[in-house]
Design a protein around this motif. Sequence first.
Motif, PDB file in Angstrom:
ATOM      1  N   LYS A   2       0.849  -1.190   0.000  1.00 52.78           N
ATOM      2  CA  LYS A   2       0.000   0.000   0.000  1.00 52.78           C
ATOM      3  C   LYS A   2       0.886   1.243   0.000  1.00 52.78           C
ATOM      4  O   LYS A   2       1.861   1.309   0.746  1.00 52.78           O
ATOM      5  N   LEU A   3       0.540   2.220  -0.833  1.00 50.32           N
ATOM      6  CA  LEU A   3       1.328   3.440  -0.953  1.00 50.32           C
ATOM      7  C   LEU A   3       0.590   4.642  -0.380  1.00 50.32           C
ATOM      8  O   LEU A   3      -0.612   4.788  -0.598  1.00 50.32           O
ATOM      9  N   HIS A   4       1.326   5.489   0.307  1.00 47.23           N
ATOM     10  CA  HIS A   4       0.823   6.801   0.747  1.00 47.23           C
ATOM     11  C   HIS A   4       1.644   7.831  -0.023  1.00 47.23           C
ATOM     12  O   HIS A   4       2.801   8.076   0.303  1.00 47.23           O
ATOM     13  N   LEU A   5       1.030   8.405  -1.048  1.00 46.49           N
ATOM     14  CA  LEU A   5       1.738   9.326  -1.938  1.00 46.49           C
ATOM     15  C   LEU A   5       1.607  10.766  -1.451  1.00 46.49           C
ATOM     16  O   LEU A   5       0.511  11.203  -1.084  1.00 46.49           O
ATOM     17  N   VAL A  16       3.694   2.283   2.568  1.00 45.56           N
ATOM     18  CA  VAL A  16       4.995   2.776   2.121  1.00 45.56           C
ATOM     19  C   VAL A  16       4.786   4.249   1.814  1.00 45.56           C
ATOM     20  O   VAL A  16       3.917   4.602   1.012  1.00 45.56           O
ATOM     21  N   HIS A  17       5.551   5.117   2.479  1.00 46.40           N
ATOM     22  CA  HIS A  17       5.375   6.557   2.357  1.00 46.40           C
ATOM     23  C   HIS A  17       6.348   7.140   1.342  1.00 46.40           C
ATOM     24  O   HIS A  17       7.552   6.890   1.418  1.00 46.40           O
ATOM     25  N   SER A  43      -1.579  -2.663  -4.132  1.00 49.75           N
ATOM     26  CA  SER A  43      -2.988  -2.970  -3.862  1.00 49.75           C
ATOM     27  C   SER A  43      -3.808  -1.725  -3.536  1.00 49.75           C
ATOM     28  O   SER A  43      -5.002  -1.681  -3.836  1.00 49.75           O
ATOM     29  N   VAL A  44      -3.179  -0.719  -2.901  1.00 55.06           N
ATOM     30  CA  VAL A  44      -3.895   0.497  -2.499  1.00 55.06           C
ATOM     31  C   VAL A  44      -2.997   1.706  -2.697  1.00 55.06           C
ATOM     32  O   VAL A  44      -1.806   1.652  -2.376  1.00 55.06           O
ATOM     33  N   ILE A  45      -3.573   2.788  -3.211  1.00 58.75           N
ATOM     34  CA  ILE A  45      -2.883   4.077  -3.251  1.00 58.75           C
ATOM     35  C   ILE A  45      -3.733   5.077  -2.494  1.00 58.75           C
ATOM     36  O   ILE A  45      -4.920   5.250  -2.794  1.00 58.75           O
ATOM     37  N   TYR A  46      -3.125   5.713  -1.495  1.00 55.48           N
ATOM     38  CA  TYR A  46      -3.767   6.798  -0.762  1.00 55.48           C
ATOM     39  C   TYR A  46      -3.000   8.069  -1.108  1.00 55.48           C
ATOM     40  O   TYR A  46      -1.790   8.147  -0.890  1.00 55.48           O
TER      41      TYR A  46
END
Length: 73
Positions: A2-5, A16-17, A43-46
Amino acid sequence: MKLHLGCGHRYIPGFVHIDLLRAPHVDIVGPVEKLPFPESCISVIYASHVLEHFGRYEYERVLAEWFRVLKPR
């Protein structure tokens, strides 16, 4: 994965930031419009308060890059 962009100062456990600015919780210092991941592995992008930093001629390219790394449903 999962990414925190464009995470800025916000930390979300389990993500992952990625941000342009260094901070203790930032895992990858770099641009959110060119992600260092292969196709279909995320799987996820925030991404909160990020897309507005791109111009009206850039946002489609940015969204295409995010879509590239997302796993299909």
